[in-house]
Design a protein around this motif. Structure first.
Motif, PDB file in Angstrom:
ATOM      1  N   LEU A 140      31.172  25.095  65.652  1.00  0.00           N
ATOM      2  CA  LEU A 140      32.382  24.356  65.532  1.00  0.00           C
ATOM      3  C   LEU A 140      33.333  25.111  66.481  1.00  0.00           C
ATOM      4  O   LEU A 140      33.693  26.386  66.333  1.00  0.00           O
ATOM      5  CB  LEU A 140      32.938  24.052  64.257  1.00  0.00           C
ATOM      6  N   GLY A 141      33.698  24.350  67.619  1.00  0.00           N
ATOM      7  CA  GLY A 141      34.821  25.154  68.652  1.00  0.00           C
ATOM      8  C   GLY A 141      35.612  23.822  68.984  1.00  0.00           C
ATOM      9  O   GLY A 141      35.881  23.611  70.112  1.00  0.00           O
ATOM     10  N   THR A 142      36.244  23.068  67.977  1.00  0.00           N
ATOM     11  CA  THR A 142      37.095  21.977  68.354  1.00  0.00           C
ATOM     12  C   THR A 142      38.600  22.317  68.545  1.00  0.00           C
ATOM     13  O   THR A 142      39.255  21.545  69.035  1.00  0.00           O
ATOM     14  CB  THR A 142      36.836  21.039  66.893  1.00  0.00           C
ATOM     15  N   GLY A 143      38.908  23.550  68.692  1.00  0.00           N
ATOM     16  CA  GLY A 143      40.316  24.084  68.980  1.00  0.00           C
ATOM     17  C   GLY A 143      41.382  23.508  68.216  1.00  0.00           C
ATOM     18  O   GLY A 143      41.267  23.217  66.992  1.00  0.00           O
ATOM     19  N   ALA A 302      32.096  29.059  63.439  1.00  0.00           N
ATOM     20  CA  ALA A 302      32.908  28.386  64.335  1.00  0.00           C
ATOM     21  C   ALA A 302      33.518  29.438  65.366  1.00  0.00           C
ATOM     22  O   ALA A 302      33.305  30.627  65.025  1.00  0.00           O
ATOM     23  CB  ALA A 302      34.329  28.270  63.250  1.00  0.00           C
ATOM     24  N   VAL A 303      34.254  28.947  66.229  1.00  0.00           N
ATOM     25  CA  VAL A 303      34.663  30.012  67.211  1.00  0.00           C
ATOM     26  C   VAL A 303      35.990  29.261  68.076  1.00  0.00           C
ATOM     27  O   VAL A 303      36.167  28.122  68.154  1.00  0.00           O
ATOM     28  CB  VAL A 303      33.520  29.981  68.463  1.00  0.00           C
ATOM     29  N   GLY A 304      36.721  30.382  68.472  1.00  0.00           N
ATOM     30  CA  GLY A 304      38.212  30.019  69.133  1.00  0.00           C
ATOM     31  C   GLY A 304      39.146  29.615  68.297  1.00  0.00           C
ATOM     32  O   GLY A 304      39.407  30.189  67.071  1.00  0.00           O
ATOM     33  N   ASP A 305      40.030  28.945  68.619  1.00  0.00           N
ATOM     34  CA  ASP A 305      41.346  28.587  68.182  1.00  0.00           C
ATOM     35  C   ASP A 305      41.198  28.036  66.726  1.00  0.00           C
ATOM     36  O   ASP A 305      42.092  28.273  65.838  1.00  0.00           O
ATOM     37  CB  ASP A 305      42.276  27.923  68.890  1.00  0.00           C
ATOM     38  N   VAL A 306      40.190  27.221  66.477  1.00  0.00           N
ATOM     39  CA  VAL A 306      40.162  26.737  65.454  1.00  0.00           C
ATOM     40  C   VAL A 306      39.744  27.761  63.830  1.00  0.00           C
ATOM     41  O   VAL A 306      40.248  27.260  62.872  1.00  0.00           O
ATOM     42  CB  VAL A 306      38.845  25.631  65.138  1.00  0.00           C
ATOM     43  N   THR A 307      39.434  29.166  64.456  1.00  0.00           N
ATOM     44  CA  THR A 307      39.453  30.022  63.440  1.00  0.00           C
ATOM     45  C   THR A 307      40.934  30.748  62.913  1.00  0.00           C
ATOM     46  O   THR A 307      40.870  31.209  61.944  1.00  0.00           O
ATOM     47  CB  THR A 307      38.522  31.161  63.811  1.00  0.00           C
ATOM     48  N   GLY A 308      41.882  30.439  63.853  1.00  0.00           N
ATOM     49  CA  GLY A 308      43.098  30.993  63.522  1.00  0.00           C
ATOM     50  C   GLY A 308      43.238  32.450  63.669  1.00  0.00           C
ATOM     51  O   GLY A 308      43.876  32.848  63.201  1.00  0.00           O
ATOM     52  N   GLU A 309      42.311  32.938  64.607  1.00  0.00           N
ATOM     53  CA  GLU A 309      42.259  34.500  64.625  1.00  0.00           C
ATOM     54  C   GLU A 309      43.018  34.985  65.992  1.00  0.00           C
ATOM     55  O   GLU A 309      43.163  35.920  66.715  1.00  0.00           O
ATOM     56  CB  GLU A 309      40.864  35.051  64.821  1.00  0.00           C
ATOM     57  N   GLY A 310      44.028  33.750  66.604  1.00  0.00           N
ATOM     58  CA  GLY A 310      44.764  33.961  67.885  1.00  0.00           C
ATOM     59  C   GLY A 310      44.044  32.747  68.674  1.00  0.00           C
ATOM     60  O   GLY A 310      43.201  33.036  69.253  1.00  0.00           O
ATOM     61  N   ALA A 311      45.382  32.263  69.265  1.00  0.00           N
ATOM     62  CA  ALA A 311      44.916  31.188  70.189  1.00  0.00           C
ATOM     63  C   ALA A 311      44.833  31.628  71.522  1.00  0.00           C
ATOM     64  O   ALA A 311      45.866  31.404  72.486  1.00  0.00           O
ATOM     65  CB  ALA A 311      46.240  30.008  70.308  1.00  0.00           C
ATOM     66  N   GLN A 319      34.699  36.110  70.265  1.00  0.00           N
ATOM     67  CA  GLN A 319      33.725  35.553  69.094  1.00  0.00           C
ATOM     68  C   GLN A 319      32.560  34.870  69.557  1.00  0.00           C
ATOM     69  O   GLN A 319      31.457  34.841  68.869  1.00  0.00           O
ATOM     70  CB  GLN A 319      34.607  34.480  68.493  1.00  0.00           C
ATOM     71  N   ALA A 320      32.721  34.137  70.923  1.00  0.00           N
ATOM     72  CA  ALA A 320      31.327  33.603  71.170  1.00  0.00           C
ATOM     73  C   ALA A 320      30.131  34.507  71.454  1.00  0.00           C
ATOM     74  O   ALA A 320      29.075  34.222  71.052  1.00  0.00           O
ATOM     75  CB  ALA A 320      31.888  32.976  72.713  1.00  0.00           C
ATOM     76  N   GLY A 321      30.448  35.676  71.663  1.00  0.00           N
ATOM     77  CA  GLY A 321      29.299  36.807  72.021  1.00  0.00           C
ATOM     78  C   GLY A 321      28.772  37.024  70.490  1.00  0.00           C
ATOM     79  O   GLY A 321      27.611  37.282  70.597  1.00  0.00           O
ATOM     80  N   ILE A 322      29.707  37.096  69.448  1.00  0.00           N
ATOM     81  CA  ILE A 322      29.276  37.270  68.077  1.00  0.00           C
ATOM     82  C   ILE A 322      28.548  36.297  67.701  1.00  0.00           C
ATOM     83  O   ILE A 322      27.344  36.392  67.191  1.00  0.00           O
ATOM     84  CB  ILE A 322      30.491  37.681  67.328  1.00  0.00           C
ATOM     85  N   VAL A 323      28.947  34.945  67.993  1.00  0.00           N
ATOM     86  CA  VAL A 323      28.044  33.706  67.276  1.00  0.00           C
ATOM     87  C   VAL A 323      26.703  33.679  68.098  1.00  0.00           C
ATOM     88  O   VAL A 323      25.715  33.352  67.527  1.00  0.00           O
ATOM     89  CB  VAL A 323      28.963  32.472  67.637  1.00  0.00           C
ATOM     90  N   VAL A 324      26.680  33.864  69.499  1.00  0.00           N
ATOM     91  CA  VAL A 324      25.516  33.914  70.287  1.00  0.00           C
ATOM     92  C   VAL A 324      24.359  34.686  69.779  1.00  0.00           C
ATOM     93  O   VAL A 324      23.371  34.588  69.231  1.00  0.00           O
ATOM     94  CB  VAL A 324      25.594  34.037  71.698  1.00  0.00           C
ATOM     95  N   ALA A 325      24.795  35.936  69.501  1.00  0.00           N
ATOM     96  CA  ALA A 325      23.997  36.998  68.853  1.00  0.00           C
ATOM     97  C   ALA A 325      23.575  36.742  67.473  1.00  0.00           C
ATOM     98  O   ALA A 325      22.326  36.672  67.071  1.00  0.00           O
ATOM     99  CB  ALA A 325      24.887  38.270  68.924  1.00  0.00           C
ATOM    100  N   ASP A 326      24.383  36.108  66.580  1.00  0.00           N
ATOM    101  CA  ASP A 326      23.954  35.862  65.319  1.00  0.00           C
ATOM    102  C   ASP A 326      23.016  34.507  65.270  1.00  0.00           C
ATOM    103  O   ASP A 326      22.090  34.509  64.436  1.00  0.00           O
ATOM    104  CB  ASP A 326      25.383  35.568  64.391  1.00  0.00           C
ATOM    105  N   VAL A 327      23.276  33.447  66.013  1.00  0.00           N
ATOM    106  CA  VAL A 327      22.505  32.388  65.904  1.00  0.00           C
ATOM    107  C   VAL A 327      21.351  32.707  66.385  1.00  0.00           C
ATOM    108  O   VAL A 327      20.192  32.123  66.228  1.00  0.00           O
ATOM    109  CB  VAL A 327      23.068  31.315  66.897  1.00  0.00           C
ATOM    110  N   LEU A 328      21.141  33.614  67.425  1.00  0.00           N
ATOM    111  CA  LEU A 328      19.732  33.965  68.303  1.00  0.00           C
ATOM    112  C   LEU A 328      18.987  34.818  67.146  1.00  0.00           C
ATOM    113  O   LEU A 328      17.763  34.554  66.938  1.00  0.00           O
ATOM    114  CB  LEU A 328      19.926  34.862  69.243  1.00  0.00           C
ATOM    115  N   ASP A 329      19.597  35.543  66.334  1.00  0.00           N
ATOM    116  CA  ASP A 329      19.146  36.242  65.436  1.00  0.00           C
ATOM    117  C   ASP A 329      18.601  35.444  64.287  1.00  0.00           C
ATOM    118  O   ASP A 329      17.544  35.503  63.702  1.00  0.00           O
ATOM    119  CB  ASP A 329      19.849  37.354  64.764  1.00  0.00           C
TER     120      ASP A 329
END
Length: 484
Positions: A140-143, A302-311, A319-329
């Protein structure tokens, strides 16, 4: 109703983070469906970072030209908005057309679907009449969207958000800015430098309230020098529009008028639109709660602004780099057990990740050294904790501050040299836990401070470094000296 279509991953929302995740997973060989209802690339390239910095670059050029007097003779400046609007339209946004961005994604092997997506149970995403079943997960990256305060009458007026401000072709004679945060100040200064009469109204007792008080003072002084009126401690109570202009009434009887009203009072995620209840996730929060690998729940990231970790774009990309690594794993482990039913995502993600040793290679999110920059002139760069935040946490705080005009480079720079470097240290640990860099290159000087906070470089080692002379970043050394 069509039968669900089996794919590897569905990415809902192709803003900066979602597009990065979807593209990289497609390049890795997964079958990826990316869904976007607006423009691929999201807010940043069309209504945020990129076009606003084009505006700021142009406005700063005007300010620099005006500083010729007293430095190098004299100069006459006649601001013209038309080349700025043209550059935003033609160079930055392709007149708000995402064809190139869509092709960038599909060229990596992804499949693009235009529409509004909702979760429809574990591993399922519905877009109109189509349903996709994700074998390996959903991202989810709905911003976020502008958060408009419930001010009486405001909703019935043609107010601007950042989108209308970025798209403007002809500037108004006057502008009210409701909100004194980073976006409000950046746009206020830009328009003022192009000759617009600008008034900023902020409910809190200072602008840039999330930053150090010293940063608020410098930013406010700089904007006032550009002709901007700033009113703090004023809570808006009513807004009206008579067909020609706006009137904003504040608590205590304050009243402000202007041709246009720009509302920049924050942003919020619209979680109620995502169908989160179908996967057991509370949609009543302001943002999606995630863990340090960006898991929302099993099989959903989830990735990006929707996570509330800073817009910030840089947070979304991180965050995208972490998600990519985890999904591939997760995909590697799921494929090793071959789940043809398409329900692997229901048991994957957070719960399933603990089973395989490969998860150790997946990085964990760490926001201790999250940098942020407000691109006013002077720039306000900051990382980590402010002095107030550190004291609230019970840290034994040590502070050092160096004023930029007193540094060698600041003295040489002369006109436009306002700023400072402020360091916040944990005296017990002997490391920086926060820093602020304000000045003509505040955002660039910040990079050295980000490294120091991120790597927990000992203060003793920072004091032993060689700082190039005469540079703005040499003020770091001065602030360290002030700390001793």
């Amino acid at each position: 109703m069509a039968d669900p279509e089996l794919v590897d991953v569905v990415v809902v929302g192709l803003g900066v983070g979602g597009e990065e995740v979807a593209g990289r997973l497609a390049e890795a060989g997964l079958s990826v469906v990316g869904v976007e209802r607006d423009l691929v690339g999201g807010e940043c390239p069309y209504w945020g970072c990129v076009p606003s910095k084009m505006m700021i670059r142009a406005a700063n050029a005007i300010a620099e030209a005006r500083r010729v007097d007293g430095l190098a003779g004299s100069a006459e400046v006649r601001p013209d908005w038309s080349p700025v609007a043209r550059r935003i339209r033609e160079e930055a946004t392709d007149t708000w057309d995402d064809t190139v961005a869509v092709q960038r994604f599909t060229g990596k092997g992804g499949r693009f679907v235009r529409g509004t997506a909702r979760l429809d149970g574990p591993g399922r995403v519905r877009v109109g009449e189509r349903v996709f079943q994700a074998r390996h997960g959903i991202v989810l990256g709905t911003g976020t969207r502008p958060s408009v305060p419930p001010v009486d009458g405001l909703a019935d007026t043609p107010y601007w958000t950042n989108r209308q401000a970025i798209e403007v072709e002809e500037l108004p004679e006057s502008l009210l800015v409701l909100g004194g945060g980073a976006i409000g100040l950046e746009l206020a200064q830009v328009f003022a430098r192009f000759g617009v009469r600008v008034t900023v109204v902020e409910a809190l007792d200072r602008v840039l309230a999330v930053e150090e008080p010293e940063a608020s003072e410098v930013a406010a002084a700089a904007l006032r020098a550009d002709g901007v009126e700033i009113h703090t401690g004023v809570r808006a109570e009513r807004v009206s529009h008579d067909g020609q202009g706006f009137t904003l009434r504040g608590a205590g009887g304050a009243e402000f008028t202007a041709d246009r009203l720009l509302v920049v009072t924050g942003r919020r995620a619209h979680l109620d639109e995502l169908g989160l209840d179908t996967v057991g996730v509370d949609a009543g929060r302001r943002y999606l709660a995630v863990d340090d690998r960006l898991h929302v729940t099993d099989g959903i990231w989830a990735v990006g602004d929707v996570t509330g970790e800073g817009a910030f774009t840089h947070v979304a990309m991180y965050q995208a780099g972490i998600v990519v690594a985890d999904v591939l794993d997760h995909a590697r482990r799921a494929d090793a057990g071959a789940d043809p039913s398409g329900t692997a995502s229901a048991a994957g993600g957070a719960a399933g990740s603990e089973a395989g040793g490969s998860t150790r290679a997946v990085p964990r999110a760490d926001y201790r050294a999250l940098p942020r920059v407000t691109f006013t002139d002077p720039e306000v760069g900051a990382v980590g904790l402010t002095e107030h935040q550190a004291r609230e946490r019970g840290v034994n705080v040590q502070v050092g501050l160096a004023r930029l005009p007193s540094s060698a480079r600041g003295w040489i720079h002369k006109a436009g040299n306002e700023g400072f470097v402020k360091l916040v240290a944990d005296a017990d640990e002997g490391v920086l836990i926060g820093a602020t860099s304000v000045g003509p290159a505040g955002g660039e000087v910040l990079s050295a401070l980000v490294v120091a906070v991120h790597a927990a470089v000992p203060l003793a080692r920072l004091r032993q470094m060689i700082y190039a002379y005469p540079t703005f970043h040499r003020a770091i050394e001065d602030a360290l000296r002030d700390m001793s």
